[in-house]
Design an enzyme around this catalytic site. Structure first.
Site, PDB file in Angstrom:
ATOM      1  N   GLY A  28      32.049  17.232  83.374  1.00 15.83           N
ATOM      2  CA  GLY A  28      32.448  18.027  82.213  1.00 15.83           C
ATOM      3  C   GLY A  28      33.923  18.035  81.892  1.00 15.83           C
ATOM      4  O   GLY A  28      34.426  19.004  81.322  1.00 15.83           O
ATOM      5  N   SER A  29      34.619  16.938  82.184  1.00 18.81           N
ATOM      6  CA  SER A  29      36.050  16.951  81.853  1.00 18.81           C
ATOM      7  C   SER A  29      36.257  16.918  80.337  1.00 18.81           C
ATOM      8  O   SER A  29      37.183  17.554  79.814  1.00 18.81           O
ATOM      9  CB  SER A  29      36.797  15.810  82.545  1.00 18.81           C
ATOM     10  OG  SER A  29      36.465  14.570  82.000  1.00 18.81           O
ATOM     11  N   ASP A  61      23.118   4.779  71.832  1.00 21.16           N
ATOM     12  CA  ASP A  61      24.396   4.196  71.414  1.00 21.16           C
ATOM     13  C   ASP A  61      24.333   3.383  70.121  1.00 21.16           C
ATOM     14  O   ASP A  61      25.138   2.480  69.917  1.00 21.16           O
ATOM     15  CB  ASP A  61      24.967   3.296  72.531  1.00 21.16           C
ATOM     16  CG  ASP A  61      25.135   4.055  73.833  1.00 21.16           C
ATOM     17  OD1 ASP A  61      25.495   5.239  73.782  1.00 21.16           O
ATOM     18  OD2 ASP A  61      24.915   3.455  74.910  1.00 21.16           O
ATOM     19  N   LEU A  90      23.011  12.299  79.595  1.00 21.89           N
ATOM     20  CA  LEU A  90      22.393  10.991  79.838  1.00 21.89           C
ATOM     21  C   LEU A  90      20.992  10.814  79.270  1.00 21.89           C
ATOM     22  O   LEU A  90      20.489   9.697  79.226  1.00 21.89           O
ATOM     23  CB  LEU A  90      22.373  10.706  81.353  1.00 21.89           C
ATOM     24  CG  LEU A  90      23.760  10.595  81.993  1.00 21.89           C
ATOM     25  CD1 LEU A  90      23.645  10.263  83.476  1.00 21.89           C
ATOM     26  CD2 LEU A  90      24.619   9.552  81.299  1.00 21.89           C
ATOM     27  N   HIS A  93      31.153   7.426  73.798  1.00 22.60           N
ATOM     28  CA  HIS A  93      30.751   6.346  74.706  1.00 22.60           C
ATOM     29  C   HIS A  93      32.019   5.679  75.243  1.00 22.60           C
ATOM     30  O   HIS A  93      32.943   5.384  74.467  1.00 22.60           O
ATOM     31  CB  HIS A  93      29.888   5.335  73.950  1.00 22.60           C
ATOM     32  CG  HIS A  93      29.339   4.273  74.852  1.00 22.60           C
ATOM     33  ND1 HIS A  93      28.264   4.492  75.676  1.00 22.60           N
ATOM     34  CD2 HIS A  93      29.764   3.010  75.099  1.00 22.60           C
ATOM     35  CE1 HIS A  93      28.035   3.396  76.386  1.00 22.60           C
ATOM     36  NE2 HIS A  93      28.924   2.477  76.054  1.00 22.60           N
ATOM     37  N   ASN A  97      28.217  11.716  69.896  1.00 20.38           N
ATOM     38  CA  ASN A  97      28.319  11.311  71.301  1.00 20.38           C
ATOM     39  C   ASN A  97      29.623  10.547  71.492  1.00 20.38           C
ATOM     40  O   ASN A  97      30.146   9.947  70.550  1.00 20.38           O
ATOM     41  CB  ASN A  97      27.137  10.395  71.655  1.00 20.38           C
ATOM     42  CG  ASN A  97      27.181   9.924  73.091  1.00 20.38           C
ATOM     43  OD1 ASN A  97      27.417  10.704  74.020  1.00 20.38           O
ATOM     44  ND2 ASN A  97      26.982   8.624  73.294  1.00 20.38           N
TER      45      ASN A  97
END
Ligand code: GRF
Length: 190
Positions: free
Chosen positions: A12-13, A145, A85, A104, A102
């Site tokens: 969770g950075s 993606d 994920l 990536h 999202n």
């Protein structure tokens, strides 16, 4: 007021950076952090900031009414995947059209798709002797993606860079750009 839910499976950075960024923004609130792992560090981090958390299992995630009910209780307008994920099911994409993003850790369309997450991505970039990597922020659709790209940023790679070095460079880019790009999208969607 826009209410955001962050979905995350790991440390969770990015979620932390997003939470810190939006603490200073009046009309955006991080309402909820959702994880599919009850041991994920992101849950403790969210609690530090007094943000509600929810742990979901596979059945709850893929069964329409459960999650949509929760999201509506928390009045969620926008969803951010930050290291989440699981493939997002069609009902959720349809309930939040162009409202799920999202990040990536590579320059899509290269190094994306099922199984391409975390160090798998950076090892593949390393093996291909790429001279550049970077990040892609994109809308989420029903495929891994493949949603429309919103923003990309690059970092140059040196021949001496290990997969871990690449990971560090890419994560720096994520931390630098993700919150601001989310904010820009929310401003457009007003
Ligand atoms: C990031 O590299 C992001 O690109 C990917 O998952 C990782 C999450 O890292 N989707 P963290 O949990 O935010 O530290």
């Amino acid at each position: 007021m826009k209410h955001i839910a962050i979905f995350a499976s790991g440390r969770g950075s990015n979620a932390r950076k997003i939470i810190e960024y939006f603490q200073k923004i009046e009309d955006v609130k991080i309402q909820l952090v959702i994880s599919n792992k009850d041991t994920a560090a992101v849950l403790d981090m969210a609690s530090e900031y007094n943000i509600s958390t929810l742990v979901i299992n596979r059945q709850q995630f893929y069964k329409t009414e459960n999650l949509l009910r929760e999201l509506s209780i928390f009045q969620i307008d926008f969803i951010v995947l930050a290291g989440f994920l699981w493939l997002v099911p069609p009902y959720l994409v349809q309930a939040y059209p162009e409202k799920i993003v999202n990040i990536h850790p590579a320059l899509l369309p290269k190094y994306g798709g099922k199984g391409m997450y975390g160090m798998n991505v950076h090892k593949a970039v390393y093996a291909a002797k790429e001279r550049v990597s970077g990040i892609t922020i994109h809308y989420v659709n029903e495929k891994y993606d493949e949603g429309d790209v919103i923003f990309q940023a690059e970092c140059p790679l040196e021949t001496a860079d290990s997969p871990e070095d690449i990971a560090r460079k890419v994560l720096n880019l994520e931390h630098y750009h993700f919150s601001r790009v989310i904010h820009d999208i929310l401003k457009i969607k007003k």
